[in-house]
Each structure stands twice: as structure tokens, then as C-alpha cells.
Scaffold this motif. Sequence first.
Motif, short mmCIF file in Angstrom:
data_model
loop_
_atom_site.label_atom_id
_atom_site.label_comp_id
_atom_site.label_asym_id
_atom_site.label_seq_id
_atom_site.Cartn_x
_atom_site.Cartn_y
_atom_site.Cartn_z
N GLU A 46 0.81 -1.22 0.00
CA GLU A 46 0.00 0.00 0.00
C GLU A 46 0.84 1.27 0.00
N SER A 47 2.10 1.18 0.42
CA SER A 47 2.98 2.35 0.40
C SER A 47 3.48 2.67 -1.01
N GLY A 48 3.34 1.71 -1.91
CA GLY A 48 3.87 1.89 -3.26
C GLY A 48 5.25 1.31 -3.45
N ASP A 49 5.89 0.84 -2.37
CA ASP A 49 7.24 0.29 -2.49
C ASP A 49 7.27 -0.96 -3.38
N TYR A 50 6.24 -1.79 -3.24
CA TYR A 50 6.15 -3.01 -4.06
C TYR A 50 6.12 -2.64 -5.54
N ASP A 51 5.25 -1.72 -5.91
CA ASP A 51 5.15 -1.30 -7.31
C ASP A 51 6.45 -0.67 -7.81
N ARG A 52 7.09 0.13 -6.96
CA ARG A 52 8.34 0.77 -7.37
C ARG A 52 9.43 -0.26 -7.63
N GLU A 53 9.51 -1.28 -6.80
CA GLU A 53 10.54 -2.30 -6.99
C GLU A 53 10.26 -3.14 -8.23
N ILE A 54 8.99 -3.42 -8.48
CA ILE A 54 8.65 -4.11 -9.72
C ILE A 54 9.04 -3.26 -10.92
N GLY A 55 8.73 -1.97 -10.83
CA GLY A 55 9.05 -1.07 -11.93
C GLY A 55 10.53 -1.01 -12.23
N ALA A 56 11.36 -1.05 -11.19
CA ALA A 56 12.81 -0.99 -11.38
C ALA A 56 13.31 -2.23 -12.12
N VAL A 57 12.80 -3.41 -11.74
CA VAL A 57 13.22 -4.65 -12.41
C VAL A 57 12.71 -4.66 -13.84
N ALA A 58 11.46 -4.26 -14.02
CA ALA A 58 10.86 -4.26 -15.36
C ALA A 58 11.62 -3.32 -16.30
N ALA A 59 12.07 -2.19 -15.78
CA ALA A 59 12.83 -1.24 -16.62
C ALA A 59 14.13 -1.87 -17.11
N LYS A 60 14.80 -2.62 -16.24
CA LYS A 60 16.03 -3.29 -16.64
C LYS A 60 15.75 -4.36 -17.69
N ALA A 61 14.66 -5.10 -17.50
CA ALA A 61 14.31 -6.14 -18.47
C ALA A 61 13.98 -5.53 -19.82
N ARG A 62 13.23 -4.46 -19.81
CA ARG A 62 12.85 -3.79 -21.07
C ARG A 62 14.09 -3.28 -21.80
N ALA A 63 15.00 -2.64 -21.06
CA ALA A 63 16.21 -2.11 -21.69
C ALA A 63 17.02 -3.23 -22.34
N TRP A 64 17.13 -4.36 -21.63
CA TRP A 64 17.89 -5.48 -22.17
C TRP A 64 17.21 -6.05 -23.42
N ILE A 65 15.90 -6.21 -23.39
CA ILE A 65 15.19 -6.78 -24.54
C ILE A 65 15.35 -5.89 -25.77
N GLU A 66 15.23 -4.59 -25.59
CA GLU A 66 15.37 -3.67 -26.71
C GLU A 66 16.79 -3.66 -27.26
N GLU A 67 17.77 -3.73 -26.35
CA GLU A 67 19.18 -3.79 -26.77
C GLU A 67 19.47 -5.09 -27.51
N ARG A 68 18.96 -6.19 -26.96
CA ARG A 68 19.24 -7.51 -27.54
C ARG A 68 18.54 -7.69 -28.89
N ALA A 69 17.40 -7.08 -29.07
CA ALA A 69 16.67 -7.21 -30.32
C ALA A 69 17.46 -6.63 -31.49
N VAL A 70 18.21 -5.58 -31.22
CA VAL A 70 19.03 -4.94 -32.26
C VAL A 70 20.11 -5.89 -32.76
N GLN A 71 20.59 -6.74 -31.88
CA GLN A 71 21.66 -7.68 -32.24
C GLN A 71 21.16 -8.79 -33.16
N GLY A 72 19.87 -9.05 -33.13
CA GLY A 72 19.28 -10.06 -34.00
C GLY A 72 19.49 -11.48 -33.50
N GLY A 73 18.99 -12.43 -34.25
CA GLY A 73 19.09 -13.83 -33.88
C GLY A 73 17.86 -14.59 -34.31
#
Length: 222
Positions: A46-73
Motif C-alpha cells: 500500500e505504500s507503493g514500495d512493491y510497485d516501485r521495486e517491480i518497476g525498477a526490475v521491469a525497466a532493466k528487463a525492457r532495456a535489455w530486450i530492446e538492446e538484444r533485439a538490435v543484435q538479432g538472432g
Amino acid sequence: MTRRLARFGGALVALTVAVWSGCAVLPSSEPPNLDLNKRQIRAYVESGDYDREIGAVAAKARAWIEERAVQGGSRLTLVLDLDETLLSNWPLLKQQDFGYVPAEWARWVGAGQAPAIEPVRAVFFAARRVGVEVVLLTGRRERDRAGTARNLQTIGCTDYADLICKPDGDSRPSGAFKTAARRDLIAGGRTVIANIGDQASDLSGGSAERTFKLPNPFYLSD
């Protein structure tokens, strides 16, 4: 006589305090209080800490996916868990006071109304935009497929390559089932570039270039 009694009384008080203090510091095997733990979890959400921590992990995952997609495969793939990863069961968990009632769980899944975990839904959409396929890999049983598919439609996540549910009679731990499923995806020609889940068992066993662990203070899966 009065002084002797006073001295005796003072000594008795001192002895009592010493004994009580000694008892207070004795090691205890008593686990943390369950009610206090539940309060801490509610406050965390209810404090929002849970959502913030999820958001931080999700941001890292998104950045990696977008970076990796450029490399192809070959057939780049994101493997995504459902419960407490893409779908939130918080309304039911809160209502049930963190308990588990099979009939209520079946009703909840069948209704298909679990809200999306927004940062992870954003990862889903980002992966599709850059041409990465999404495979949903869940410990939900085959009997839950219809309700799960309805829920995915409700949150707008229908553009997935596959929804892999655990067979109804499968007695393997979730970790073993999911590891085998990822290996099958790779054997079929996919490149699993990312695996996102909220349980250690979602990520154990490898078969992914990178893994991303979301917080889950509510329960543990095998």
C-alpha cells in the motif's frame, strides 16, 4: 530491623530484575509473529514500495530486450510468468488474508479479472514492438487455460506466441516443469533472451540469456 528489611527488599528486587533480565535475553525459537508479518506486507504494497521495486526490475528487463533485439538472432523470445508477474492476485490475497482456498482460487481464475501488473505489461508490449515473441509459461493448470486466456484478453495481452500451462496430472515441481519447457523452446529453434518471474523456481535451471526476478512477499512456489 527496618533497615535490614529494606536491605533484604532491595536485594530481592535486584535479584528479581537480574533473573527477569536473564530470561529476556535467552535465545528463542519462536518465529516472527504472523500478524505482524501480514501488516508489514500490506504496508509494503500500500505504500507503493512493491510497485516501485517491480518497476525498477521491469525497466532493466525492457532495456535489455530492446538492446538484444538490435543484435538479432533466431526467433528471439521473452518467457514471461503470469501470477505476480504479468497478473496481480493482490485483490484475492488481501480478501483471503493471504490464505489459499482452492475453490476461491478456481473461481478467481475462471472469472479472468486479475489486473495487469503495469510495468510488466509495458515490457510485453515493448518486446512485441521490437519483434521479440512472448511465450507465457505458467504453473496454472490446463484446466485454468480458458479463464487465463480471458484474463489476458481483458488486459490486452493477446499477442503472445504460446501459453504453456502445467498439465493437470503433472506432479513435477514448478521449477522442473518450467526448466523443461524452456529447454523445449530452445530445442524448437527459439532463442530465449529473457525470462521474467517472481519466484526463484521461475528462473532456476538456466535456459535463458538473462533472468529478471520480481519481488513476491506473498507466497513461495516449489
